[in-house]
Scaffold this motif. Structure first.
Motif, short mmCIF file in Angstrom:
data_model
loop_
_atom_site.label_atom_id
_atom_site.label_comp_id
_atom_site.label_asym_id
_atom_site.label_seq_id
_atom_site.Cartn_x
_atom_site.Cartn_y
_atom_site.Cartn_z
N THR A 11 0.83 -1.20 0.00
CA THR A 11 0.00 0.00 0.00
C THR A 11 0.86 1.25 0.00
O THR A 11 0.60 2.21 -0.73
N ALA A 15 1.22 4.14 -2.86
CA ALA A 15 1.00 5.55 -2.49
C ALA A 15 2.18 6.42 -2.94
O ALA A 15 1.99 7.56 -3.38
N ALA A 75 -2.71 9.94 0.15
CA ALA A 75 -2.18 9.03 -0.87
C ALA A 75 -2.44 7.58 -0.49
O ALA A 75 -2.78 6.75 -1.35
N ILE A 76 -2.28 7.27 0.78
CA ILE A 76 -2.54 5.90 1.25
C ILE A 76 -4.01 5.54 1.06
O ILE A 76 -4.34 4.42 0.63
N LYS A 78 -6.00 6.70 -1.24
CA LYS A 78 -6.21 6.47 -2.67
C LYS A 78 -5.67 5.10 -3.07
O LYS A 78 -6.28 4.39 -3.88
N ALA A 79 -4.51 4.74 -2.52
CA ALA A 79 -3.92 3.44 -2.82
C ALA A 79 -4.83 2.32 -2.33
O ALA A 79 -5.04 1.31 -3.02
#
Length: 383
Positions: A11, A15, A75-76, A78-79
């Motif tokens: 993950t 990201a 970002a995490i 979204k990942a």
């Protein structure tokens, strides 16, 4: 406030692909320097700057991304959303830190940090070759694709291509017909095989190989993504075979990428009067590709590992013919034994041109007919 860490390195690495200015080559550097990926969160900018190709400016950008309020957490998230979407598609992801990551692809300058996969990749030790070519394939080109892909399937060599119209589709289809494993490398996400919207081919590829891409699910398909896709096709394989290409074409970009990656490049020579052979003939004339007029030539060039035949394979190993719909069966009957022109076939069958062309395309994918010059079509001998 310290951002919560992701539950796993996959993950986090996904990201990190969102960091501005950090492409595949630099992410490879960061990942290899910190295989325990979460440890990167504790690195000072000065430490990151000493890594090859990073420098102070980029190290500052990376550090800011990792520690600026909410940027890493966003970002995490979204990942994680991507991985959820991938899971719903029955897919998986491998990263450059994963032992199952394709070893040849890891060797190139800018390997994808993360690969989205629908289906099953061959094991790391498996042999693979790329087969690419023009979107405007002639009958000659399609027969060449069938000839080579049949031999590759018999030897247990996986065939990689880009699922584009023409030679790419012919290569995937022929490999499946002959019982082989084929992998389609997509320029868009694995959620959308845009060249096969009706699912004539890609479900079979997933069943007997894989769809793979470095692009995020739902991302926009842009022209810049095709050269990126081509470097994966050449980089993941031991060699690239180009069957038909004009002077400008995506398959030539794949060939150039293969040369830059120190891979073998082969080309099938073609008629000097054919536009579809100008690119392949040029590759041969420049010494950029080895001319091959038969399968054994190519296999012998690749060395002893490629000369072994897969246990149990026979020259006639082939998947059962795909079943025909009532409409397809009626059209095959209307064609007779001799070549028939498109206009005459439309008149005999009573099918409008749009519907007729779609049916003919489907029958060609099932190897039931062959298209000949001048818009003539003929049933193949085995039907």
């Amino acid at each position: 406030m310290k951002e919560p860490l992701p539950h796993n390195g996959n993950t986090l690495l996904l990201a990190l692909t969102l960091i501005p200015g950090v492409g595949s080559a630099r992410l490879k550097t960061l990942a290899e320097a910190h295989p325990d990926l979460p440890s990167i969160l504790h690195q000072a900018p000065s430490s990151l700057a000493r890594l090859p190709g990073i420098g102070e400016k980029l190290a500052t950008i990376v550090n800011r991304f990792l520690h600026q309020a909410n940027s890493l957490q966003a970002a995490i998230e979204k990942a994680e959303q991507q991985l959820t979407l991938l899971h719903r598609l029955g897919g998986t992801m491998v990263t450059i830190l994963d032992p199952l990551y394709p070893p040849l692809l890891r060797e190139i300058y800018d390997p994808p940090s993360c690969l989205f996969i629908r289906g099953t990749l061959p094991p790391p030790e498996a042999l693979g070759l790329a087969v690419v070519g023009t979107r405007y394939a002639s009958q000659y080109g399609k027969k060449c694709a069938d000839l080579f892909c049949k031999a590759f399937a018999q030897r247990g060599i996986a065939v990689y291509s880009g699922l584009a119209y023409g030679i790419d589709t012919a290569a995937h289809s022929a490999t499946l017909q002959h019982g082989g494993q084929t992998i389609a490398v997509l320029a868009g996400g694995v959620d959308s095989a845009y060249t096969d919207p009706q699912g004539k081919l890609w479900p079979q590829i997933i069943e007997n190989g894989a769809l793979i891409s470095e692009e995020w699910i739902g991302s926009e398909l842009t022209p810049a993504k095709f050269p990126k896709r081509n470097r994966i096709i050449s980089g993941i394989t031991s060699g690239t075979l180009v069957i038909e290409s004009d002077i400008k074409g995506g398959s030539l970009i794949t060939a150039r990428s293969a040369l830059e990656q120190n891979r073998e490049v082969f080309a099938v020579p073609g008629p000097i009067f054919s536009r579809g052979s100008r690119g392949t003939n040029s590759l041969i004339a420049e010494g950029a590709a080895k001319a091959v007029t038969g399968v054994e030539e190519l296999i012998n060039e690749l060395g002893p590992r490629f000369t072994l035949t897969r246990p149990g394979a026979t020259p006639e190993t082939r998947r059962p013919a795909a079943p025909f719909s009532a409409e397809e069966s009626a059209l095959l009957k209307a064609m007779g034994e001799e070549p028939i022109h498109l206009d005459e076939l439309a008149q005999k069958s009573g099918i409008d041109y749009a519907g007729l062309l779609l049916l003919l395309f489907d029958l060609e994918m099932k190897s039931a007919i062959e298209q000949q010059p001048g818009q003539f079509f003929q049933r193949t001998a085995r039907f």
